[in-house]
Design a protein around this motif. Structure first.
Motif, mmCIF file in Angstrom:
data_model
loop_
_atom_site.group_PDB
_atom_site.id
_atom_site.type_symbol
_atom_site.label_atom_id
_atom_site.label_comp_id
_atom_site.label_asym_id
_atom_site.label_seq_id
_atom_site.Cartn_x
_atom_site.Cartn_y
_atom_site.Cartn_z
ATOM 1 N N ASP A 20 -0.080 -4.326 4.148
ATOM 2 C CA ASP A 20 -0.053 -2.885 4.006
ATOM 3 C C ASP A 20 -1.059 -2.453 2.943
ATOM 4 O O ASP A 20 -0.959 -2.858 1.797
ATOM 5 N N THR A 24 3.597 4.711 0.743
ATOM 6 C CA THR A 24 4.255 5.691 1.582
ATOM 7 C C THR A 24 5.062 6.647 0.718
ATOM 8 O O THR A 24 5.750 6.220 -0.205
ATOM 9 N N VAL A 37 4.141 10.665 4.454
ATOM 10 C CA VAL A 37 2.706 10.410 4.355
ATOM 11 C C VAL A 37 2.473 8.964 3.959
ATOM 12 O O VAL A 37 3.122 8.433 3.059
ATOM 13 N N LYS A 38 1.548 8.330 4.663
ATOM 14 C CA LYS A 38 1.237 6.917 4.472
ATOM 15 C C LYS A 38 -0.262 6.756 4.227
ATOM 16 O O LYS A 38 -1.076 7.138 5.065
ATOM 17 N N LYS A 39 -0.627 6.243 3.080
ATOM 18 C CA LYS A 39 -2.039 6.005 2.789
ATOM 19 C C LYS A 39 -2.486 4.708 3.439
ATOM 20 O O LYS A 39 -1.869 3.659 3.286
ATOM 21 N N ASP A 40 -3.595 4.783 4.201
ATOM 22 C CA ASP A 40 -4.170 3.619 4.861
ATOM 23 C C ASP A 40 -5.680 3.830 4.893
ATOM 24 O O ASP A 40 -6.202 4.601 5.704
ATOM 25 N N VAL A 209 4.077 14.250 9.680
ATOM 26 C CA VAL A 209 3.682 12.882 9.379
ATOM 27 C C VAL A 209 2.166 12.806 9.245
ATOM 28 O O VAL A 209 1.432 13.367 10.068
ATOM 29 N N CYS A 211 -0.931 9.760 8.338
ATOM 30 C CA CYS A 211 -1.268 8.366 8.046
ATOM 31 C C CYS A 211 -2.778 8.233 8.069
ATOM 32 O O CYS A 211 -3.433 8.650 9.030
ATOM 33 N N PRO A 216 -1.820 10.786 -0.922
ATOM 34 C CA PRO A 216 -0.500 11.312 -0.564
ATOM 35 C C PRO A 216 -0.091 12.543 -1.348
ATOM 36 O O PRO A 216 0.471 13.482 -0.773
#
Length: 302
Positions: A20, A24, A37-40, A209, A211, A216
């Motif tokens: 990962d 999140t 919210v998911k940082k990627d 949502v 991503c 975030p």
């Protein structure tokens, strides 16, 4: 301002390409809108989804198909984006825009480059809360939806699903098809759709949502700015069937002939609900029997 923030910080495992890459955040705005919210940062992209608890299971008698028609109309202009500009504002940045209707929700979708996610977020809000619902555009879009409905009637797989669905008791909220019926679709007015939005499009019944390659905290701040002042008129309660369970009385069989060169077969039977612990066992069984090309049905029959 946001409340009830939960942060899941996740580090990378050295040498693991599937580790990962970010963190999140899960929060709920004061008006009840849930934000995930998911940082990627593996790619310079951001995917956004706005889920609304509004779908065919929430439709009243005479509203069959209204959720799907509204999904179409969300692309036909808003209070600040005339016809054609909803998609244009996303696509001119190289982004992607779509929407979908399921039984229990409608989802609005954008995929953007990391430099333009704020535009995508603004478009999602505009579609969900500010569609113009022009009567002429609505009449034109009804033809599109009816044509889609008729194409489905020519598809044996879709016909089979509809027949199986209609075999369930009529007092469940999942009896009628997502697309509705021609008679109901033809009867919708702009005012009826506005009433539907007013009844079900409440922030407390929505999940936003994100991503991708974004900060975030910045996303939470922008979400609060765009959605935070929206109020709730009343509580939206999930649909409940009168029987509470799918309990057919004996075995029933339906056969329909058509101009197809093969037989399409479906067998349906009652199982425990999704909140029952046994449902996970059924998921495993379904995967073993027919989940993919290694499944037993596939290897035996195809």
């Amino acid at each position: 301002m946001t409340t009830a923030v939960t942060s899941f910080a996740e580090g990378k495992t050295p040498g693991s390409p599937s580790a990962d890459p970010g963190r999140t955040l899960l929060t709920r705005l004061p008006n009840g809108l849930t934000v995930l919210v998911k940082k990627d940062d593996r790619f310079p992209l951001v995917s956004l989804r706005l889920y609304v608890h509004a779908g065919p299971a929430y439709e009243r008698a005479g509203e069959e198909g209204i959720s799907h028609v509204l999904e179409h109309m969300a692309f036909k202009g808003t209070e600040k984006r005339p016809k054609g500009m909803v998609a244009a504002d996303v696509e001119k940045t190289g982004g992607y825009l779509n929407a979908a209707t399921s039984f229990d929700y409608t989802v609005y979708i954008t995929d953007m480059t990391r430099d333009h996610w704020k535009t995508g977020l603004d478009v999602l809000k505009d579609q969900a809360f500010n569609p113009t619902l022009d009567p002429q555009e609505l009449e034109s879009e009804k033809d599109v939806v009816v044509a889609e409905l008729k194409r489905g009637e020519d598809n044996p797989g879709q016909r089979l699903f509809r027949m199986t669905q209609e075999a369930a008791p009529k007092d469940t909220p999942y009896y009628h098809p997502i697309i509705g019926y021609e008679r109901t679709v033809r009867n919708f007015s702009s005012e009826a759709i506005r009433d539907y939005i007013s009844r079900l499009y409440q922030p407390q019944s929505m999940l936003l949502v994100a991503c991708g390659d974004l900060d975030p905290e910045e996303f939470l701040a922008e979400s609060s700015r765009l959605f935070g002042d929206l109020g709730n008129k009343h509580i939206v309660r999930p649909p409940v069937s009168e029987t509470g369970i799918f309990s057919p009385k004996g075995f029933t069989a339906t056969v329909e002939e058509g101009p197809w060169n093969k037989v399409h077969f479906s067998l349906a039977f009652p199982v425990p609900g999704i909140k029952d612990m046994r449902s996970s066992q059924l998921d495993v069984l379904a995967q073993i029997l027919g989940g993919d090309a290694t499944s037993r049905f596939y290897r035996t029959y195809k």
